[in-house]
Scaffold this active site. Structure first.
Site, PDB file in Angstrom:
ATOM      1  N   ARG A  27     -11.233   0.563  -5.318  1.00  0.00           N
ATOM      2  CA  ARG A  27     -10.273  -0.375  -5.929  1.00  0.00           C
ATOM      3  C   ARG A  27     -10.989  -1.572  -6.563  1.00  0.00           C
ATOM      4  NH1 ARG A  27      -5.642  -4.254  -4.172  1.00  0.00           N
ATOM      5  NH2 ARG A  27      -4.156  -3.764  -5.822  1.00  0.00           N
ATOM      6  N   HIS A  31     -10.440  -2.600 -10.446  1.00  0.00           N
ATOM      7  CA  HIS A  31      -9.948  -3.915 -10.873  1.00  0.00           C
ATOM      8  C   HIS A  31     -10.978  -4.675 -11.709  1.00  0.00           C
ATOM      9  CE1 HIS A  31      -6.163  -4.656  -8.257  1.00  0.00           C
ATOM     10  NE2 HIS A  31      -6.209  -3.421  -8.722  1.00  0.00           N
ATOM     11  N   TRP A 173      -0.588   6.924   0.609  1.00  0.00           N
ATOM     12  CA  TRP A 173       0.046   7.873  -0.314  1.00  0.00           C
ATOM     13  C   TRP A 173      -0.121   9.313   0.170  1.00  0.00           C
ATOM     14  CZ3 TRP A 173      -2.621   3.508  -2.060  1.00  0.00           C
ATOM     15  CH2 TRP A 173      -1.939   2.652  -2.906  1.00  0.00           C
TER      16      TRP A 173
HETATM   17  C1  HEM Z   1      -0.039   1.512 -12.414  1.00  0.00           C
HETATM   18  C2  HEM Z   1      -1.270   1.394 -11.949  1.00  0.00           C
HETATM   19  C3  HEM Z   1      -1.596   0.907 -10.572  1.00  0.00           C
HETATM   20  C4  HEM Z   1      -0.901   0.049  -9.757  1.00  0.00           C
HETATM   21  C5  HEM Z   1       0.399  -0.673 -10.047  1.00  0.00           C
HETATM   22  C6  HEM Z   1      -1.640  -0.046  -8.512  1.00  0.00           C
HETATM   23  C7  HEM Z   1      -1.264  -0.821  -7.432  1.00  0.00           C
HETATM   24  C8  HEM Z   1      -1.864  -0.791  -6.186  1.00  0.00           C
HETATM   25  C9  HEM Z   1      -1.421  -1.522  -5.024  1.00  0.00           C
HETATM   26  C10 HEM Z   1      -0.216  -2.461  -4.975  1.00  0.00           C
HETATM   27  C11 HEM Z   1      -2.264  -1.222  -4.000  1.00  0.00           C
HETATM   28  C12 HEM Z   1      -2.207  -1.751  -2.571  1.00  0.00           C
HETATM   29  C13 HEM Z   1      -3.064  -2.996  -2.358  1.00  0.00           C
HETATM   30  C14 HEM Z   1      -3.030  -3.444  -0.916  1.00  0.00           C
HETATM   31  O1  HEM Z   1      -1.938  -3.756  -0.434  1.00  0.00           O
HETATM   32  O2  HEM Z   1      -4.101  -3.470  -0.279  1.00  0.00           O
HETATM   33  C15 HEM Z   1      -3.238  -0.291  -4.509  1.00  0.00           C
HETATM   34  C16 HEM Z   1      -4.242   0.274  -3.755  1.00  0.00           C
HETATM   35  C17 HEM Z   1      -5.208   1.100  -4.269  1.00  0.00           C
HETATM   36  N1  HEM Z   1      -5.371   1.455  -5.591  1.00  0.00           N
HETATM   37 FE1  HEM Z   1      -4.040   1.139  -7.065  1.00  0.00          FE
HETATM   38  N2  HEM Z   1      -2.764   0.733  -8.596  1.00  0.00           N
HETATM   39  C18 HEM Z   1      -2.779   1.340  -9.835  1.00  0.00           C
HETATM   40  C19 HEM Z   1      -3.759   2.185 -10.334  1.00  0.00           C
HETATM   41  C20 HEM Z   1      -4.924   2.512  -9.675  1.00  0.00           C
HETATM   42  C21 HEM Z   1      -6.045   3.212 -10.250  1.00  0.00           C
HETATM   43  C22 HEM Z   1      -6.141   3.668 -11.706  1.00  0.00           C
HETATM   44  C23 HEM Z   1      -6.979   3.352  -9.259  1.00  0.00           C
HETATM   45  C24 HEM Z   1      -8.345   3.985  -9.317  1.00  0.00           C
HETATM   46  C25 HEM Z   1      -8.691   4.968 -10.119  1.00  0.00           C
HETATM   47  C26 HEM Z   1      -6.426   2.761  -8.059  1.00  0.00           C
HETATM   48  C27 HEM Z   1      -7.039   2.761  -6.830  1.00  0.00           C
HETATM   49  C28 HEM Z   1      -6.496   2.227  -5.674  1.00  0.00           C
HETATM   50  C29 HEM Z   1      -7.081   2.412  -4.356  1.00  0.00           C
HETATM   51  C30 HEM Z   1      -8.305   3.250  -4.006  1.00  0.00           C
HETATM   52  C31 HEM Z   1      -6.252   1.701  -3.471  1.00  0.00           C
HETATM   53  C32 HEM Z   1      -6.401   1.594  -1.954  1.00  0.00           C
HETATM   54  C33 HEM Z   1      -7.180   0.363  -1.571  1.00  0.00           C
HETATM   55  C34 HEM Z   1      -7.317   0.196  -0.087  1.00  0.00           C
HETATM   56  O3  HEM Z   1      -7.125   1.134   0.673  1.00  0.00           O
HETATM   57  O4  HEM Z   1      -7.644  -0.943   0.325  1.00  0.00           O
HETATM   58  N3  HEM Z   1      -5.186   2.244  -8.358  1.00  0.00           N
HETATM   59  N4  HEM Z   1      -2.973  -0.046  -5.846  1.00  0.00           N
END
Ligand code: HEM
Length: 261
Positions: A27, A31, A173
């Protein structure tokens, strides 16, 4: 190779989340890259601008401190690698360690030394929004098509979880959030999803019947929009194609805004 090995060794942590820093490291790289704007050429991983506010304190980056700290420890051991290279390499190593594909990665990013090149906040996608917002971020600013958009979101969200203390949303997820696969697409299509509030925060998200998996509104848009859904169906039924397409799209993400001769 030494840096790759050091990253690999630092990922496992039984007391953290699901046992690995891998997802949050992925992540961080996402970002760092997602601030890119193809219209101006600004933003992206080059510069490692997230070291400074206001990007560091952007609401969307809440929770990334664990990954930043982990990368800092590696940087102290290997000062020659730039932060920008390290953060992007971190994700490549983490994805591979979590059984994902090999992703092409090239060094050469610089760290900007002052705060003059920091992109404006507000470029990161918001999980509460719809398909127009998704396309605005992924197509109009990052320059991805529908296929790349779907493969990136579904691949990223096959890993890790939402933390209510960071985003207000809660849960993972997929059943195994430290194993990279097309599982996000399978559960998105096959399970029944209910729109409800996270009890502690009131934030709205989708829950499955058993209440052990979740989807953001933006995730659900991937099957509500027919053009996106076409790709969800293809990736749900073909893990090999998914892994290959993800590797290509992620490699492209890591190069956004990086000058190459
Ligand atoms: C519409 C696009 C996206 C939205 C709105 C979104 C939003 C989010 C949100 C709200 C979280 C949770 C953060 C937390 O509470 O710790 C998250 C986690 C995450 N996102 Fe996304 N994301 C998007 C696209 C992506 C993409 C393109 C990737 C990578 C290719 C990605 C990788 C991840 C990963 C790996 C996590 C887990 C992080 C953890 O376990 O701490 N996301 N995302």
């Amino acid at each position: 190779d030494d840096v790759r090995e050091a990253i690999k060794k630092s990922l496992a942590c039984p007391t953290f989340d699901d046992g690995s820093f891998g997802p949050v490291v992925v992540r961080l790289a996402w970002h760092a890259c997602a601030t890119y704007d193809k219209n101006t050429g600004e933003g992206g991983s080059n510069g490692a601008t997230m070291r400074f506010p206001p990007e560091l304190t952007d609401d969307g980056n809440t929770g990334l401190h664990t990954a930043l700290h982990l990368m800092e420890v590696i940087k102290q051991r290997f000062p020659a690698i730039t932060y920008a290279d390290l953060w992007t390499l971190g994700a490549v190593v983490a994805i591979e360690e979590m059984c994902g594909p090999k992703i092409e990665w090239k060094p050469g990013r610089i760290d900007c030394s002052d705060q003059s090149k920091i992109p404006a906040n507000g470029r990161l996608p918001l999980g509460s929004k719809d398909r127009h917002h998704i396309r605005d971020v992924f197509q109009n600013h990052l320059g991805f098509n529908d296929q790349e958009t779907v493969v990136l979101i579904g691949g990223g969200h096959s890993l890790g979880r939402c933390h209510r203390k960071y985003s207000g949303w809660e849960g993972k997820w997929t059943e195994n959030p430290i194993h990279f696969s097309n599982r996000f697409f399978v559960v998105l299509l096959e399970l029944e999803w209910e729109w409800d509030a996270v009890p502690a925060t009131g934030s709205m998200q989708y829950f499955n019947r058993e209440n052990d998996l979740m989807m953001l509104r933006t995730d659900m848009e991937l099957i509500k929009d027919p053009e996106f859904k076409k790709w969800v169906e293809i990736y749900a039924s073909d893990n090999e194609k998914f892994c290959k397409d993800f590797a290509d799209a992620f490699a492209k993400l890591l190069e956004l805004g990086v000058p190459r001769s």
